[in-house]
Design a protein around this motif. Sequence first.
Motif, PDB file in Angstrom:
ATOM      1  N   LEU A   2       0.856  -1.185   0.000  1.00  0.00           N
ATOM      2  CA  LEU A   2       0.000   0.000   0.000  1.00  0.00           C
ATOM      3  C   LEU A   2       0.890   1.233   0.000  1.00  0.00           C
ATOM      4  O   LEU A   2       1.677   1.440   0.915  1.00  0.00           O
ATOM      5  CB  LEU A   2      -0.909   0.007   1.226  1.00  0.00           C
ATOM      6  N   ARG A   3       0.765   2.031  -1.061  1.00  0.00           N
ATOM      7  CA  ARG A   3       1.554   3.261  -1.199  1.00  0.00           C
ATOM      8  C   ARG A   3       0.657   4.441  -0.864  1.00  0.00           C
ATOM      9  O   ARG A   3      -0.365   4.638  -1.518  1.00  0.00           O
ATOM     10  CB  ARG A   3       2.084   3.402  -2.620  1.00  0.00           C
ATOM     11  N   TYR A 109      -1.485   4.923  -6.476  1.00  0.00           N
ATOM     12  CA  TYR A 109      -1.337   5.049  -5.033  1.00  0.00           C
ATOM     13  C   TYR A 109      -2.603   4.525  -4.379  1.00  0.00           C
ATOM     14  O   TYR A 109      -3.706   4.805  -4.836  1.00  0.00           O
ATOM     15  CB  TYR A 109      -1.095   6.503  -4.624  1.00  0.00           C
ATOM     16  N   SER A 110      -2.435   3.815  -3.306  1.00  0.00           N
ATOM     17  CA  SER A 110      -3.587   3.279  -2.588  1.00  0.00           C
ATOM     18  C   SER A 110      -4.399   4.398  -1.959  1.00  0.00           C
ATOM     19  O   SER A 110      -5.614   4.298  -1.840  1.00  0.00           O
ATOM     20  CB  SER A 110      -3.119   2.315  -1.500  1.00  0.00           C
ATOM     21  N   LEU A 111      -3.704   5.460  -1.565  1.00  0.00           N
ATOM     22  CA  LEU A 111      -4.339   6.613  -0.942  1.00  0.00           C
ATOM     23  C   LEU A 111      -3.436   7.817  -1.148  1.00  0.00           C
ATOM     24  O   LEU A 111      -2.215   7.692  -1.054  1.00  0.00           O
ATOM     25  CB  LEU A 111      -4.535   6.355   0.563  1.00  0.00           C
ATOM     26  N   ALA A 149      -8.797   9.611  -8.229  1.00  0.00           N
ATOM     27  CA  ALA A 149      -7.873   9.069  -7.233  1.00  0.00           C
ATOM     28  C   ALA A 149      -8.586   8.863  -5.899  1.00  0.00           C
ATOM     29  O   ALA A 149      -9.536   9.563  -5.577  1.00  0.00           O
ATOM     30  CB  ALA A 149      -6.702  10.036  -7.051  1.00  0.00           C
ATOM     31  N   ASN A 150      -8.099   7.903  -5.162  1.00  0.00           N
ATOM     32  CA  ASN A 150      -8.556   7.678  -3.796  1.00  0.00           C
ATOM     33  C   ASN A 150      -7.793   8.678  -2.933  1.00  0.00           C
ATOM     34  O   ASN A 150      -6.628   8.463  -2.609  1.00  0.00           O
ATOM     35  CB  ASN A 150      -8.254   6.241  -3.382  1.00  0.00           C
ATOM     36  N   PHE A 151      -8.434   9.811  -2.611  1.00  0.00           N
ATOM     37  CA  PHE A 151      -7.727  10.831  -1.855  1.00  0.00           C
ATOM     38  C   PHE A 151      -8.589  11.395  -0.748  1.00  0.00           C
ATOM     39  O   PHE A 151      -9.807  11.317  -0.784  1.00  0.00           O
ATOM     40  CB  PHE A 151      -7.203  11.945  -2.770  1.00  0.00           C
ATOM     41  N   ALA A 152      -7.895  11.956   0.240  1.00  0.00           N
ATOM     42  CA  ALA A 152      -8.557  12.603   1.369  1.00  0.00           C
ATOM     43  C   ALA A 152      -7.883  13.947   1.597  1.00  0.00           C
ATOM     44  O   ALA A 152      -6.671  14.070   1.475  1.00  0.00           O
ATOM     45  CB  ALA A 152      -8.449  11.739   2.620  1.00  0.00           C
ATOM     46  N   VAL A 169      -5.756   6.171   6.939  1.00  0.00           N
ATOM     47  CA  VAL A 169      -4.863   5.025   6.769  1.00  0.00           C
ATOM     48  C   VAL A 169      -5.482   3.792   7.425  1.00  0.00           C
ATOM     49  O   VAL A 169      -5.492   2.707   6.839  1.00  0.00           O
ATOM     50  CB  VAL A 169      -3.461   5.326   7.345  1.00  0.00           C
ATOM     51  N   ASP A 170      -6.026   3.963   8.632  1.00  0.00           N
ATOM     52  CA  ASP A 170      -6.676   2.830   9.307  1.00  0.00           C
ATOM     53  C   ASP A 170      -7.859   2.305   8.492  1.00  0.00           C
ATOM     54  O   ASP A 170      -8.060   1.090   8.393  1.00  0.00           O
ATOM     55  CB  ASP A 170      -7.140   3.229  10.712  1.00  0.00           C
ATOM     56  N   GLU A 171      -8.635   3.216   7.921  1.00  0.00           N
ATOM     57  CA  GLU A 171      -9.752   2.797   7.063  1.00  0.00           C
ATOM     58  C   GLU A 171      -9.241   2.001   5.865  1.00  0.00           C
ATOM     59  O   GLU A 171      -9.818   0.985   5.490  1.00  0.00           O
ATOM     60  CB  GLU A 171     -10.546   4.014   6.573  1.00  0.00           C
TER      61      GLU A 171
END
Length: 184
Positions: A2-3, A109-111, A149-152, A169-171
């Motif tokens: 997971l990056r 990127y994973s997140l 993208a999967n972003f927050a 990150v925990d999610e």
Amino acid sequence: MLRIALTGPESTGKTTLSRQLAEQYRTAWAPEYARQYLEERGPDYTLADLEEIARGQLQAEDAAVQQARHLGKHLVFLDTDLLVIKIWSEHAFGHCPEWILRRIAQHHYSLVLLLGVDLPWEPDPLREHPNHRQYFYDLYQRELRSQVANFAEISGSPAQRLEQACFYVDELLRGGESSRPTSA
């Protein structure tokens, strides 16, 4: 692996937060290669320099991934990404080299944590745009949305940023890569 990439305008706490996250999760992180490159060569740069910085950032990411694997971890934190190079290049030179655009399209990127501009500006000889951080933030946000993208989005005090980042990150760790932050 997971990056998790941290991105956003200058002086938004990317380095501090990526280091804190690596410590929190006891894994590796890749520092921003541009800082090392420009500290060695001076603050003036060309498009060719940006390409070297992009290559160096990719190598730093690969090294961090290898270090995380060596530690027996399956996540790594990255202080910046090629999106920074794209936006930087387009702003400074009017375009971005095609190979960087291709790598951005291919690189997953994973997140991505997009850091807000609500922290005070910290002067630094390598920083250029103290009055344009919101403008650049909007560019990053638009790019991440267009990439789906999967972003927050991360904002607040340094402590709040760490808390928010850990939540996302925990999610991700609980739900895998299909877990999408609500701000994306």
